[in-house]
Design a protein around this motif. Structure first.
Motif, short mmCIF file in Angstrom:
data_model
loop_
_atom_site.label_atom_id
_atom_site.label_comp_id
_atom_site.label_asym_id
_atom_site.label_seq_id
_atom_site.Cartn_x
_atom_site.Cartn_y
_atom_site.Cartn_z
N PHE A 145 0.84 -1.19 0.00
CA PHE A 145 0.00 0.00 0.00
C PHE A 145 0.87 1.24 0.00
CE2 PHE A 145 0.44 -1.62 4.31
CZ PHE A 145 0.85 -0.52 5.04
N ASP A 146 0.28 2.37 -0.39
CA ASP A 146 1.07 3.59 -0.52
C ASP A 146 0.99 4.41 0.76
OD1 ASP A 146 -1.38 4.84 -0.50
OD2 ASP A 146 -1.36 5.41 -2.61
N TYR A 191 9.36 5.95 13.70
CA TYR A 191 10.41 4.97 13.41
C TYR A 191 9.98 4.04 12.28
CZ TYR A 191 13.10 0.67 13.87
OH TYR A 191 13.84 -0.44 13.61
N LEU A 192 8.75 3.53 12.35
CA LEU A 192 8.25 2.64 11.32
C LEU A 192 8.27 3.31 9.95
CD1 LEU A 192 5.16 0.83 12.92
CD2 LEU A 192 7.35 -0.18 12.29
N ASP A 193 8.01 4.61 9.93
CA ASP A 193 7.92 5.32 8.67
C ASP A 193 9.29 5.54 8.03
OD1 ASP A 193 6.14 6.52 6.78
OD2 ASP A 193 6.96 8.46 7.36
N THR A 194 10.36 5.39 8.82
CA THR A 194 11.69 5.69 8.28
C THR A 194 12.54 4.44 8.03
OG1 THR A 194 12.55 5.96 10.53
CG2 THR A 194 11.77 7.95 9.39
N ILE A 195 12.08 3.29 8.44
CA ILE A 195 12.90 2.08 8.28
C ILE A 195 13.10 1.77 6.80
CG2 ILE A 195 12.24 1.07 10.49
CD1 ILE A 195 10.34 -0.78 8.86
N THR A 196 14.25 1.23 6.49
CA THR A 196 14.56 0.87 5.11
C THR A 196 14.76 -0.64 4.93
OG1 THR A 196 16.90 1.32 5.53
CG2 THR A 196 15.57 3.11 4.58
N SER A 197 14.93 -1.35 6.03
CA SER A 197 15.08 -2.81 5.97
C SER A 197 13.87 -3.46 6.63
CB SER A 197 16.36 -3.25 6.68
OG SER A 197 17.49 -2.76 6.01
N PRO A 198 13.49 -4.66 6.22
CA PRO A 198 12.33 -5.34 6.82
C PRO A 198 12.54 -5.57 8.31
CG PRO A 198 13.03 -6.44 4.80
CD PRO A 198 14.10 -5.46 5.14
N ILE A 199 11.47 -5.38 9.08
CA ILE A 199 11.52 -5.65 10.53
C ILE A 199 10.24 -6.37 10.94
CG2 ILE A 199 12.91 -3.61 11.03
CD1 ILE A 199 10.27 -2.37 12.20
N CYS A 213 8.06 -3.41 5.75
CA CYS A 213 9.22 -2.95 4.99
C CYS A 213 8.81 -1.77 4.12
CB CYS A 213 9.79 -4.08 4.14
SG CYS A 213 11.25 -3.60 3.20
N ASN A 214 9.58 -0.71 4.15
CA ASN A 214 9.27 0.49 3.38
C ASN A 214 10.12 0.58 2.12
OD1 ASN A 214 7.43 1.38 5.31
ND2 ASN A 214 9.01 2.47 6.46
N ILE A 215 9.52 1.10 1.07
CA ILE A 215 10.26 1.50 -0.13
C ILE A 215 10.21 3.02 -0.15
CG2 ILE A 215 10.28 1.57 -2.65
CD1 ILE A 215 8.82 -1.41 -0.84
N ARG A 216 11.39 3.64 -0.06
CA ARG A 216 11.46 5.09 0.09
C ARG A 216 12.09 5.73 -1.14
NH1 ARG A 216 10.68 7.15 5.00
NH2 ARG A 216 12.27 8.78 4.82
N VAL A 217 11.53 6.87 -1.53
CA VAL A 217 12.06 7.67 -2.64
C VAL A 217 12.21 9.09 -2.14
CG1 VAL A 217 11.64 8.54 -4.96
CG2 VAL A 217 10.98 6.19 -4.38
N ASN A 218 13.40 9.65 -2.30
CA ASN A 218 13.68 11.01 -1.83
C ASN A 218 13.31 11.18 -0.35
OD1 ASN A 218 14.54 11.79 -4.40
ND2 ASN A 218 12.44 12.31 -5.03
N ILE A 225 5.42 -2.62 2.44
CA ILE A 225 5.08 -4.06 2.38
C ILE A 225 4.60 -4.47 3.77
CG2 ILE A 225 5.95 -6.38 1.92
CD1 ILE A 225 8.28 -5.06 0.38
N LEU A 226 3.49 -5.19 3.81
CA LEU A 226 3.00 -5.76 5.07
C LEU A 226 2.72 -7.24 4.85
CD1 LEU A 226 1.96 -5.31 7.99
CD2 LEU A 226 -0.30 -4.97 7.01
N ILE A 227 3.36 -8.09 5.64
CA ILE A 227 3.15 -9.54 5.57
C ILE A 227 2.71 -9.98 6.96
CG2 ILE A 227 4.20 -11.77 5.06
CD1 ILE A 227 6.37 -10.14 3.48
N ALA A 228 1.49 -10.44 7.07
CA ALA A 228 0.91 -10.78 8.38
C ALA A 228 1.15 -12.25 8.70
CB ALA A 228 -0.58 -10.48 8.39
#
Length: 527
Positions: A145-146, A191-199, A213-218, A225-228
């Motif tokens: 989701f975005d 913190y969740l909004d800034t992570i770049t590696s899956p946790i 896991c976040n995909i960040r641009v600029n 990504i959310l995997i439950a």
């Protein structure tokens, strides 16, 4: 694809392995080999398989090694605590050939998955294709989701049976309120909004762990990504695989951004030509649609957003267009004739049509736009016709119902016909004589028989309901309707005549709204 000893161990649980694996080991294994006593060197990218009988002295672990040992003896047990190697021990009852084939199958399993991810990117597949081929890896429901919590893609296999909240989320296609509100309200949200590696993260609303896991641009999160954790327990292996999935999601973002940069201007010209009704051969149309992964005979909907301010600049329109594009992913937006045109492929869009319409109306209200909505069409070749529909809807709608924000062509199709007729004939000449006579009679005697007849007909000739709408006594209404019928000689049992009369009322309403300089006509009751 590189894998780790932990990933191998996860796939051989049925062999009850004993694990002596470093927690810090990174996936680096590329192949397997059978270990023999005459091996002179060790490759750190290889997992070796051997029988415990080949471990005859302390020098076996003098070099770092990744090894699967079948069987166990005192020498091995004595070496384990002194070694930094990664070791998996299996029971001696297992045949070494079976184990080799099993480990080879594990490499093939993961390599096949990565090849599917690569093929999806290279063949123009989207985010949904990545999720579809990854479900077998994670065996848990997955969401992309975005930043606005709009669902981009989700795992469809068995997802609807996992959890009611999950099912509601993918059905709505947006919001994710139940899943994400607790994250937003938490102290660790930033913190969740800034992570770049899956946790790993615990989601209160789902009452279970998940991988985020976040995909960040600029420096901004554009996709999450959310995997439950619902069917299969999540572990460190899943974190690594989520990281690999992220890599290919980024590839799609980069691919599409490059395509848009090199192909976008051409595409805009193509779509503008289609809106104008210019003729293209079928092969060329398919070529342009292929860029969007669209097909000629998909199901489409066209929206127009028209700004109230005539002085609005194209840069400002681009800003609003991007707002829509970021919410309704998968649409094609362009600025044309100072309007924002939104072309939606309903066959590819995973949101329900009603949710698209709800969002569009909220956007119009919030930003003081007026919007037109075409009918659904099932051939891209009809886009010019449906652009005209949406344009007519917003043009006529703003004149006839100025307080509204969104106008559906289906509500203005009859006015469209009247509008076209008005260019060639006097519209009053098309009206039923009874309607014209009542207009003249009302004007002369200061009564409201014109509106009385209209209410009577749209209330299916119900005396009680008609009197209620007009707020008069039933007997008064009976007197009036009898007077009208005697005055006009109208046969209310003749369906064709009644259709003509009702059409005439639409014509009069059109004249009243669209031609204010014409002879004044009364407003119809809002019933």
């Amino acid at each position: 694809m590189d894998i780790s000893m932990r990933m191998i161990a996860d796939k051989i649980i049925q062999f009850s392995p004993k694990l002596y694996i470093s927690k810090d080991m990174k996936p680096s294994l590329k192949k397997i080999r059978l270990w023999c006593q005459n091996h002179s060197s060790v490759d750190s990218t290889t997992v070796y398989i051997t029988h415990v009988s080949n471990i005859v002295d302390i020098n076996f672990f003098k070099n770092y090694i990744n090894v699967i040992v079948i069987g166990e003896n005192d020498i091995l047990r004595g070496l384990i605590d002194k070694s930094s190697s990664n070791i998996i021990i299996l029971n001696s009852c297992f045949d070494i050939e079976i184990i080799i084939n099993k480990i080879q199958g594990i490499f093939e399993f993961y390599n096949k998955w990565e090849n599917e991810l690569k093929d999806s990117v290279l063949n123009g597949g989207g985010f949904q294709a990545l999720i579809d081929c990854s479900f077998k890896i994670f065996k848990n429901p997955m969401l992309l989701f975005d930043f606005a919590f709009t669902v981009i893609a989700w795992s469809k296999e068995r997802s609807d049976s996992f959890d009611p909240i999950w099912s509601k989320t993918v059905e709505q296609g947006y919001g994710l309120a139940e899943i994400m509100n607790d994250a937003v309200n938490r102290k660790n949200h930033e913190y969740l909004d800034t992570i770049t590696s899956p946790i790993f993260n615990f989601n209160d609303s789902l009452s279970r762990r998940s991988i985020v896991c976040n995909i960040r641009v600029n420096n901004k999160t554009v996709i999450r990504i959310l995997i439950a954790e619902m069917s299969t327990k999540l572990n460190e292996t899943h974190l690594y695989m989520a990281k690999l999935l992220k890599k290919y999601i980024i590839c799609i973002l980069q691919r599409d951004a490059q395509l848009e940069k090199s192909y976008g201007v051409q595409s805009d010209h193509f779509f503008m030509d289609q809106l104008e009704g210019k003729q293209y051969d079928i092969k060329s149309i398919k070529h342009y649609l292929q860029y969007l992964n669209w097909k000629l005979y998909d199901k489409y909907l066209l929206l127009i957003a028209k700004a109230n301010q005539t002085s609005i600049t194209n840069d400002t329109l681009e800003y609003y267009s991007n707002l829509i594009k970021n919410k309704l992913l998968g649409t094609y937006n362009l600025i044309y004739e100072k309007d924002i045109i939104i072309i939606i492929n309903l066959s590819k869009h995973y949101f329900l049509q009603k949710n698209i319409i709800n969002f569009f109306e909220e956007f119009l209200k919030l930003n003081n736009f007026r919007g037109g909505v075409s009918s659904i069409f099932e051939s891209f070749l009809e886009i010019h016709t449906h652009y005209i529909q949406a344009s007519i809807a917003v043009t006529l709608g703003t004149s006839i119902e100025s307080k509204q924000y969104m106008y559906f062509y289906k509500d203005y199709a009859m006015y469209h016909m009247i509008h076209n007729c008005s260019k060639n004939v006097n519209l009053y000449s098309l009206c039923h004589p009874a309607v014209v006579k009542l207009l003249q009679y009302d004007n002369e005697y200061d009564v409201n028989y014109f509106n009385t007849l209209y209410v009577y007909l749209i209330k299916n000739k119900s005396l009680v309901n008609s009197a209620k709408v007009l707020n008069i006594h039933r007997n008064t209404f009976v007197y009036r309707i009898n007077k009208i019928l005697n005055l006009t000689n109208l046969d209310v049992e003749d369906e064709n005549e009644i259709l003509n009369v009702l059409m005439s009322y639409k014509i009069v309403e059109y004249i009243n709204k669209m031609e204010p300089t014409s002879e004044n006509t009364p407003e119809l009751s809002n019933s």
